[in-house]
Design an enzyme around this catalytic site. Structure first.
Site, mmCIF file in Angstrom:
data_model
loop_
_atom_site.group_PDB
_atom_site.id
_atom_site.type_symbol
_atom_site.label_atom_id
_atom_site.label_comp_id
_atom_site.label_asym_id
_atom_site.label_seq_id
_atom_site.Cartn_x
_atom_site.Cartn_y
_atom_site.Cartn_z
ATOM 1 N N CYS A 57 6.512 -6.520 -22.568
ATOM 2 C CA CYS A 57 8.146 -6.100 -22.392
ATOM 3 C C CYS A 57 8.639 -6.102 -21.154
ATOM 4 C CB CYS A 57 8.105 -4.715 -23.144
ATOM 5 S SG CYS A 57 7.777 -3.325 -22.082
ATOM 6 N N ASP A 74 0.763 -1.149 -0.038
ATOM 7 C CA ASP A 74 -0.226 -0.238 0.045
ATOM 8 C C ASP A 74 0.705 1.239 -0.078
ATOM 9 O OD1 ASP A 74 0.781 0.331 2.758
ATOM 10 O OD2 ASP A 74 -0.669 -1.042 3.272
ATOM 11 N N CYS A 130 4.936 -0.609 -28.014
ATOM 12 C CA CYS A 130 4.612 -1.680 -27.093
ATOM 13 C C CYS A 130 3.107 -1.953 -26.944
ATOM 14 C CB CYS A 130 5.263 -1.898 -25.749
ATOM 15 S SG CYS A 130 4.944 -3.234 -24.681
ATOM 16 N N HIS A 134 6.679 -7.782 -1.529
ATOM 17 C CA HIS A 134 5.330 -8.080 -2.218
ATOM 18 C C HIS A 134 4.939 -7.275 -3.277
ATOM 19 C CE1 HIS A 134 3.943 -11.023 1.219
ATOM 20 N NE2 HIS A 134 4.886 -11.679 0.242
#
Length: 310
Positions: free
Chosen positions: A169, A143, A212, A158
């Site tokens: 990509c 968070d 991309c 995490h």
């Protein structure tokens, strides 16, 4: 190679985010352990001498800021628990639904603020750095409330709600847009009666790298995925040198983070747990302070009378 590295390398080859510690082994270990102390004066003496402090934080810290944990009974978004949405398979099957879930979480976090525990940690880091001492925060939270509070030396094992990774990509970038894309504006309501938005893939967040346009995903570690090896290596280095470890607001049941503090304790380093209640790892530690982290942590990390402030 140190004790922690050996244990970490054995586990990381098989551990994935979300695995829980084996309860039978925990119980066997605890039988021979003394009960941890809740004597704040004793902890403060240890704290005053520590040069390298590692602080491991979990969802309990953020919960005191009103952040939904999506853990345990009642931890649902619509009719799903996080374990059903935060997986590579769920994203492959329904990226729109998963992005609605994460869009909701991002928008919630934009309205939340660090609580006294976050602030105490950040202020401690700043103060001790002037004394040639170090504080590192190793957090399971995504968070960014530690960052908001001012923590500089931060390892987010995490990932972060406010970073994205391109599925084509691989580019990783910070992203604080609200909404993250026009199609998600007003979406993500948690009410179980809310219908899926069913947003076409081409309208979901897209990579902005030249040429991309790949589909973006949240840059977080999902259930079934391994931790970033570079982050894990950084964690290993910090835990190898720490001479005091704090475990704050974490249940100590999710591998591989659940092994961090017990491995530090196993080499004789004092570990202090600050949590609402005891955990499976509590009896491995020297100290345990029950109650809200925002209440117990500030006096624990306040300036000690022996500190010299320049």
């Amino acid at each position: 190679m140190c004790l922690f590295q050996l244990a970490a390398r054995r586990l990381v080859s098989q551990a994935r985010c979300g695995l829980k510690a084996p309860p039978a082994k925990e119980q066997k270990f605890r039988l021979g352990m003394a009960r941890p102390s809740s004597n704040m004066a004793d902890f403060r003496e240890v704290f005053a001498k520590a040069k390298h402090i590692a602080i491991i934080t979990g969802a309990g810290v953020s919960a005191e800021s009103g952040v939904p944990t999506f853990r345990g009974a009642g931890g649902f978004w619509r009719k799903w628990q996080a374990q059903e949405l935060a997986t590579p398979g769920a994203f492959a099957r329904n990226p729109s639904r998963v992005w609605e879930f994460y869009h909701y979480r991002r928008e919630v976090m934009l309205s939340k603020h660090p609580n006294p525990a976050h602030i105490a940690i950040a202020e401690c880091e700043k103060r001790l750095s002037k004394q040639g001492r170090s504080v590192v925060v190793i957090t399971q939270n995504i968070d960014e409330l530690h960052r908001k509070a001012g923590t500089k030396h931060l390892l987010e094992i995490h990932g972060s709600l406010f970073k994205t990774r391109c599925t084509s990509c691989g580019n990783i970038t910070a992203n604080y847009k609200s909404p993250i894309c026009p199609a998600l504006a007003g979406k993500g309501a948690p009410d179980p009666e809310t219908a899926d938005a069913a947003i076409p893939v081409e309208d979901l967040p897209q990579c902005e790298e030249d040429g991309c346009n790949g589909l973006l995903r949240p840059h977080v570690v999902w259930f079934g995925e391994a931790l970033d090896p570079d982050v894990l290596t950084a964690v290993e280095k910090e835990l190898d040198i720490c001479d005091l470890c704090l475990v704050v607001g974490t249940s100590s049941v999710v591998y591989p983070a659940a092994m961090f503090a017990p491995q530090v304790s196993a080499r004789g380093v004092p570990v202090a747990e600050f949590n609402m209640e005891a955990t499976p790892a509590t009896n491995r530690f020297r100290f345990h302070f029950p109650g809200p982290c925002g209440t117990t942590l500030p006096p624990a990390l306040a300036r000690h009378e022996t500190e010299i402030i320049s």
